[in-house]
Design a protein around this motif. Sequence first.
Motif, PDB file in Angstrom:
ATOM      1  N   LYS A   1       0.827  -1.210   0.000  1.00 14.10           N
ATOM      2  CA  LYS A   1       0.000   0.000   0.000  1.00 14.10           C
ATOM      3  C   LYS A   1       0.862   1.260   0.000  1.00 14.10           C
ATOM      4  CE  LYS A   1      -3.952   1.934   2.512  1.00 14.10           C
ATOM      5  NZ  LYS A   1      -4.922   1.717   3.615  1.00 14.10           N
TER       6      LYS A   1
ATOM      7  N   SER B   1       1.185   4.633  -2.614  1.00 16.87           N
ATOM      8  CA  SER B   1       1.063   6.021  -2.152  1.00 16.87           C
ATOM      9  C   SER B   1       2.328   6.807  -2.473  1.00 16.87           C
ATOM     10  CB  SER B   1       0.791   6.055  -0.642  1.00 16.87           C
ATOM     11  OG  SER B   1      -0.462   5.463  -0.359  1.00 16.87           O
TER      12      SER B   1
ATOM     13  N   LYS C   1      -6.259   4.470  -7.802  1.00 17.35           N
ATOM     14  CA  LYS C   1      -6.191   5.175  -6.503  1.00 17.35           C
ATOM     15  C   LYS C   1      -6.879   6.540  -6.614  1.00 17.35           C
ATOM     16  CE  LYS C   1      -2.839   6.827  -3.043  1.00 17.35           C
ATOM     17  NZ  LYS C   1      -2.747   8.286  -3.271  1.00 17.35           N
TER      18      LYS C   1
ATOM     19  N   SER D   1      -4.631  -1.474  -6.077  1.00 20.48           N
ATOM     20  CA  SER D   1      -5.182  -0.260  -5.463  1.00 20.48           C
ATOM     21  C   SER D   1      -6.561  -0.520  -4.876  1.00 20.48           C
ATOM     22  CB  SER D   1      -5.265   0.883  -6.487  1.00 20.48           C
ATOM     23  OG  SER D   1      -4.038   1.573  -6.559  1.00 20.48           O
TER      24      SER D   1
ATOM     25  N   TYR E   1      -6.116  -2.408  -1.593  1.00 22.13           N
ATOM     26  CA  TYR E   1      -5.572  -1.603  -0.499  1.00 22.13           C
ATOM     27  C   TYR E   1      -6.471  -0.431  -0.100  1.00 22.13           C
ATOM     28  CZ  TYR E   1      -1.008  -3.897  -1.313  1.00 22.13           C
ATOM     29  OH  TYR E   1       0.015  -4.795  -1.455  1.00 22.13           O
ATOM     30  N   PHE E   2      -7.089   0.226  -1.118  1.00 14.31           N
ATOM     31  CA  PHE E   2      -7.762   1.495  -0.827  1.00 14.31           C
ATOM     32  C   PHE E   2      -9.290   1.390  -0.852  1.00 14.31           C
ATOM     33  CE2 PHE E   2      -3.637   2.609  -2.792  1.00 14.31           C
ATOM     34  CZ  PHE E   2      -3.058   3.288  -1.728  1.00 14.31           C
TER      35      PHE E   2
END
Lengths: 316, 316
Positions: free
Chosen positions: B8, B12, B164, B192, B195-196
């Motif tokens: 993750k 970012s 993302k 993505s 994770y998001f």
Amino acid sequence: MPEKYPLKEDISAAHERIKPFIHHTPVMTSQSINAMVGAELFLKCENLQKVGAFKYRGATNAVLSLTDDERKNGVATHSSGNHAQALALAARNNGLKAYIVMPLTSSKVKLDAVRGYGAEVITCEPNQKSREETLADAVKRTGATFIHPYNNYHIITGQATAAKELIEDVKGLDVIMAPVGGGGLLSGTALSTHYFSPTSVVIAGEPANANDAYQSMQQGRIVEAVPPNTIADGLLTSLGDKTFDIIRKHVNEIVPVTESEIVTAMRLVWERMKIIIEPSSAVPIAAAFKIKNNIKGKRIGIIISGGNVDLSKLPF
Amino acid sequence: MPEKYPLKEDISAAHERIKPFIHHTPVMTSQSINAMVGAELFLKCENLQKVGAFKYRGATNAVLSLTDDERKNGVATHSSGNHAQALALAARNNGLKAYIVMPLTSSKVKLDAVRGYGAEVITCEPNQKSREETLADAVKRTGATFIHPYNNYHIITGQATAAKELIEDVKGLDVIMAPVGGGGLLSGTALSTHYFSPTSVVIAGEPANANDAYQSMQQGRIVEAVPPNTIADGLLTSLGDKTFDIIRKHVNEIVPVTESEIVTAMRLVWERMKIIIEPSSAVPIAAAFKIKNNIKGKRIGIIISGGNVDLSKLPF
């Protein structure tokens, strides 16, 4: 409310009136096209407006400006183009009936689109006499209020809101450009520039094959469009007295462009910017290329009028 | 820095790293297309990204992730498509040399575009053996660092930033969709999402005529693409071990679509949304139509991969 010459506060009021119904369209730029022109172009993307054209602004303002008595029996117009769809949708979104007179030679796609917005289509012969008579009959029969496609101050005021948004979103524009056909967009653009960005210069693009607005400016009177032959099919009409009056006061220059210049500019925007613009929208871009020696390094706002193109009949 | 499986925080960090270089592309919607699908589609418009494709994200991240030693002699790759232009521009914008191996059958437009970004083009025969040998020779001669078009964690991490951004800009997505070719975009999208937006489902679209990713999922091993015949020319390649590993873990479904479904979806987006998307981008839209009974009323994010189309060879 009755029509009157649009003042600054009328444009601001129209903008507030139509805001809940329209898209606030984005402004797009292209580094590669800027490098080719030698100036910064800011494209106000009315091709991304509802019905794919700025016409929805004017139609919405006109519908919202009707008195209760005028609303009662709906609205009527003649148009084979974007105004037909715009008025049909604006009427439906406000619970009104719409009667649209269209030439029986209109493509099925266009007829279906207007009917798809719930309007009643009335076909006429493809000439001015039949169009006017058919419209007069329809108005008499239905009692609907006629909304002229461009020679109407509510329409002009609505179209003016596109340039107002552009001026608010992009500071310090030296020049603001638009295409000219009947002059609804150009006169609205010129008024907003005059009121909200008075130091900016207004320049129009017009097909050389349909240069009646250029001729009208030269001669100081409305010159009728002879049956024109241009790919920019949104720009076939002649100016009206209301649009001409504003244009002669507030437009600095009209630049004629050839058919091949229009197609080249259209293809360039498609390829570099990945947006679909109609030939009429390519006209002011072609004009910017034509006058590039005079606009070097300047900030140029351009109203992209629409994106309604028949993909089966592309010029490339 | 060395390649490692993207966590993750890696995605970012990549996003922060490339932000100064990329466009934060807009998300677009269409009421009429939503009505036809019966769901809300949110199109993440990487056709409006630099070089007209998401590939610029991965290429930029890969270039910015090089060690000083790796940067010294520039970068090299093989690609006949968007990755070639993306790596060429990313290299130039970071002061690096780029060597791009392209089939000598590539169109002049593509060769010129890559050269226009300052890269050295090295042509090869249009087959895998010649491509690999030519690349190996170029790397040996120049000392450049090879950047694989998709089977590279820096590339995958860069492509992941598109999803993302979409997840940050549009809340509550039920499904996130992307096309699949080599799997760089799809694996990044899947990571993505994992994770998001872990409650969202990931669904890919793939041409039925080039369904090696579908076959690979079915058989649990990488199935090579047989010479495929599809208009979606960005999706001809086979998965790599890195992309397949991520896809099998985090992609819920791959939906095959026919050539005519791809062309229909592409035309629909051009007509209704006035944006130019390439055939590969129409693949997940066609897939959404195909599974519309399963996504009724849901919020569907779709990564539009690019807008690079030869306007002289349109399928309509």
